[in-house]
Motif scaffolding. Sequence first.
Motif, PDB file in Angstrom:
ATOM      1  N   ALA A 229       0.776  -1.274  -0.024  1.00  0.00           N
ATOM      2  CA  ALA A 229      -0.067  -0.041   0.089  1.00  0.00           C
ATOM      3  C   ALA A 229       0.791   1.391   0.018  1.00  0.00           C
ATOM      4  O   ALA A 229       1.866   1.450   0.802  1.00  0.00           O
ATOM      5  CB  ALA A 229      -0.960   0.141   1.438  1.00  0.00           C
ATOM      6  N   LYS A 230       0.396   2.284  -0.651  1.00  0.00           N
ATOM      7  CA  LYS A 230       1.264   3.475  -0.928  1.00  0.00           C
ATOM      8  C   LYS A 230       0.787   4.336   0.435  1.00  0.00           C
ATOM      9  O   LYS A 230       0.361   5.631   0.216  1.00  0.00           O
ATOM     10  CB  LYS A 230       0.922   4.139  -2.128  1.00  0.00           C
ATOM     11  CG  LYS A 230       1.318   3.461  -3.347  1.00  0.00           C
ATOM     12  CD  LYS A 230       3.145   3.336  -3.205  1.00  0.00           C
ATOM     13  CE  LYS A 230       3.492   2.445  -4.468  1.00  0.00           C
ATOM     14  NZ  LYS A 230       5.049   2.191  -4.493  1.00  0.00           N
ATOM     15  N   GLN A 231       0.902   3.887   1.631  1.00  0.00           N
ATOM     16  CA  GLN A 231       0.719   4.734   2.588  1.00  0.00           C
ATOM     17  C   GLN A 231       1.961   4.762   3.670  1.00  0.00           C
ATOM     18  O   GLN A 231       2.372   3.627   4.009  1.00  0.00           O
ATOM     19  CB  GLN A 231      -0.715   4.631   3.626  1.00  0.00           C
ATOM     20  CG  GLN A 231      -1.801   4.772   2.798  1.00  0.00           C
ATOM     21  CD  GLN A 231      -2.398   3.769   2.145  1.00  0.00           C
ATOM     22  OE1 GLN A 231      -2.023   2.644   2.151  1.00  0.00           O
ATOM     23  NE2 GLN A 231      -3.509   4.027   1.147  1.00  0.00           N
ATOM     24  N   ALA A 285       2.171  13.381  -0.700  1.00  0.00           N
ATOM     25  CA  ALA A 285       3.536  13.208  -1.452  1.00  0.00           C
ATOM     26  C   ALA A 285       4.651  13.341  -0.445  1.00  0.00           C
ATOM     27  O   ALA A 285       4.717  14.455   0.311  1.00  0.00           O
ATOM     28  CB  ALA A 285       3.613  14.281  -2.652  1.00  0.00           C
ATOM     29  N   GLY A 286       5.668  12.510  -0.230  1.00  0.00           N
ATOM     30  CA  GLY A 286       6.871  12.762   0.472  1.00  0.00           C
ATOM     31  C   GLY A 286       6.396  11.995   1.843  1.00  0.00           C
ATOM     32  O   GLY A 286       7.288  12.097   2.673  1.00  0.00           O
ATOM     33  N   ALA A 290       9.200  10.752   4.759  1.00  0.00           N
ATOM     34  CA  ALA A 290       9.198  11.501   5.974  1.00  0.00           C
ATOM     35  C   ALA A 290       9.223  10.340   7.171  1.00  0.00           C
ATOM     36  O   ALA A 290       9.664  10.431   8.180  1.00  0.00           O
ATOM     37  CB  ALA A 290       8.086  12.647   6.104  1.00  0.00           C
ATOM     38  N   PHE A 291       8.180   9.603   6.964  1.00  0.00           N
ATOM     39  CA  PHE A 291       8.059   8.381   7.815  1.00  0.00           C
ATOM     40  C   PHE A 291       9.293   7.525   8.138  1.00  0.00           C
ATOM     41  O   PHE A 291       9.560   7.382   9.218  1.00  0.00           O
ATOM     42  CB  PHE A 291       7.009   7.488   7.436  1.00  0.00           C
ATOM     43  CG  PHE A 291       6.847   6.337   8.483  1.00  0.00           C
ATOM     44  CD1 PHE A 291       5.862   6.548   9.264  1.00  0.00           C
ATOM     45  CD2 PHE A 291       7.498   5.252   8.312  1.00  0.00           C
ATOM     46  CE1 PHE A 291       5.585   5.577  10.313  1.00  0.00           C
ATOM     47  CE2 PHE A 291       7.061   4.031   9.310  1.00  0.00           C
ATOM     48  CZ  PHE A 291       6.213   4.223  10.262  1.00  0.00           C
ATOM     49  N   GLY A 292      10.000   7.501   7.122  1.00  0.00           N
ATOM     50  CA  GLY A 292      11.214   6.747   7.088  1.00  0.00           C
ATOM     51  C   GLY A 292      12.547   7.296   8.053  1.00  0.00           C
ATOM     52  O   GLY A 292      13.174   6.811   8.827  1.00  0.00           O
ATOM     53  N   ARG A 293      12.559   8.711   7.737  1.00  0.00           N
ATOM     54  CA  ARG A 293      13.421   9.777   8.425  1.00  0.00           C
ATOM     55  C   ARG A 293      13.263   9.373  10.050  1.00  0.00           C
ATOM     56  O   ARG A 293      14.266   9.750  11.048  1.00  0.00           O
ATOM     57  CB  ARG A 293      13.419  11.026   8.063  1.00  0.00           C
ATOM     58  CG  ARG A 293      14.046  11.227   6.799  1.00  0.00           C
ATOM     59  CD  ARG A 293      14.256  12.933   6.406  1.00  0.00           C
ATOM     60  NE  ARG A 293      12.981  13.481   6.708  1.00  0.00           N
ATOM     61  CZ  ARG A 293      12.273  13.781   5.440  1.00  0.00           C
ATOM     62  NH1 ARG A 293      12.490  13.569   4.418  1.00  0.00           N
ATOM     63  NH2 ARG A 293      10.999  14.516   5.691  1.00  0.00           N
ATOM     64  N   VAL A 294      12.069   9.180  10.349  1.00  0.00           N
ATOM     65  CA  VAL A 294      11.670   9.238  11.926  1.00  0.00           C
ATOM     66  C   VAL A 294      11.808   7.759  12.485  1.00  0.00           C
ATOM     67  O   VAL A 294      12.455   7.650  13.352  1.00  0.00           O
ATOM     68  CB  VAL A 294      10.473   9.939  12.258  1.00  0.00           C
ATOM     69  CG1 VAL A 294       9.888   9.511  13.505  1.00  0.00           C
ATOM     70  CG2 VAL A 294      10.040  11.078  11.580  1.00  0.00           C
ATOM     71  N   PHE A 295      11.170   6.977  11.695  1.00  0.00           N
ATOM     72  CA  PHE A 295      10.959   5.526  12.328  1.00  0.00           C
ATOM     73  C   PHE A 295      12.140   4.565  11.788  1.00  0.00           C
ATOM     74  O   PHE A 295      12.650   3.643  12.866  1.00  0.00           O
ATOM     75  CB  PHE A 295       9.748   4.853  11.626  1.00  0.00           C
ATOM     76  CG  PHE A 295       9.583   3.601  12.083  1.00  0.00           C
ATOM     77  CD1 PHE A 295       9.183   3.189  13.383  1.00  0.00           C
ATOM     78  CD2 PHE A 295       9.806   2.422  11.195  1.00  0.00           C
ATOM     79  CE1 PHE A 295       9.006   1.850  13.840  1.00  0.00           C
ATOM     80  CE2 PHE A 295       9.536   0.954  11.831  1.00  0.00           C
ATOM     81  CZ  PHE A 295       9.088   0.579  13.064  1.00  0.00           C
TER      82      PHE A 295
END
Length: 388
Positions: A229-231, A285-286, A290-295
């Motif tokens: 999924a693209k979320q 978009a993005g 952004a999620f990856g930078r935090v998690f």
Amino acid sequence: MMAKSALAGIRVLELSGLYGAYCGKLFADLGASVTLVEPPGGSPMRRKPPFAGDVPGPDNSLAFAYFAANKDSVVLDFASEEGMTSLTRLAADAHLVILADHPAFGRVDLDKLCEANPALVSTRITPFGASGPYAHMTGDDLTLMAMGGLLTMAGFPDAAPVVAYGEQGVLAADQFAAVASLTAILHAEQTGQGELIDVSIQESIVMALENAAQVYQLEGRVRNRTGRAKQAGTGIYKCQDGEIYLLAGGIGDTQMWGNFAEWMEAEGVAGAALFASPDWNDKAAGAEEAFGRVFLPYAAGKTKAELYVLARQWRVPMAPMSMPPDLLDNAQLAYRGFFVPSPSGTPLAGVRMPGAPYKLGETPWALRSAAPRLGSPTASNTAKEVTA
């Protein structure tokens, strides 16, 4: 004291090759007397790798050891009149005959067997069923997965389709066959009349397409491959010792996403305040980046087991991506006693194998004997019973 078996007294003849064996196993593991009818040279399953010690041999196949456990074996040559006579004699005393991809499939006359035993249930497991435009065609798990429609939904839209591991299409058909066969046996016991069960592996796969058929019927739309999924927050993420699957994004209006945001903030994860912001949109978009930078920096410092425990505490859907060694050491599977040692008396003695897929109280699953050696009945390989 030995526990009572659920299917004790049921007699089954299994004429299988590379499929049909799991249908027979489901009966054998619940106490039915299952006789595997093999051609001269043995069942094709005996030649299926991997092999114990990487040494090919009719008694060394791990697949055969698993699927043929609890079964007896008899070798019959259907090219001879004696072989067919012996099969008819065995069928006269049986409740069920399973006919799958046995090398002598075309020589077996089910009508003749049923004449000898009117109460006999005969179950055919074939790629496309006994009738229809594809009835004459052969097929393996990969081609049947494709023609059953599952590959249209497996994988990423910009890449080749992905087939499910473990020949699950064939195993699904064997399960359908077992359920239908047992129902027919119960009916035959009440009426004295057997029947033919016709199982198509392709149609069995269609039954595993979730809501694909309904989407077409109701919306006129064909479901296709979507990948993940693209979320942001849903998908596979790396951690210290492997990967985990997280299901948090895409459900931003539910309690689970709120739980995830609270978890990250409680851990003091840099940037976690973003997830609790009313401006956060996991589909924007993005958002994935952004999620990856935090998690990801947080996950990199935790093991799969640590993240799993924390996710449970915070009521967030998450699962470790397990490799085979992980499954062997899995605490839940160990608690359930899922893996059991193979019976003694064979080259596979001591090798752990999957045990009961279910728990029954008064009539438990039992591993009573090892797979028969070629040309010898299982009785010579009896071992201490393992129940679950």
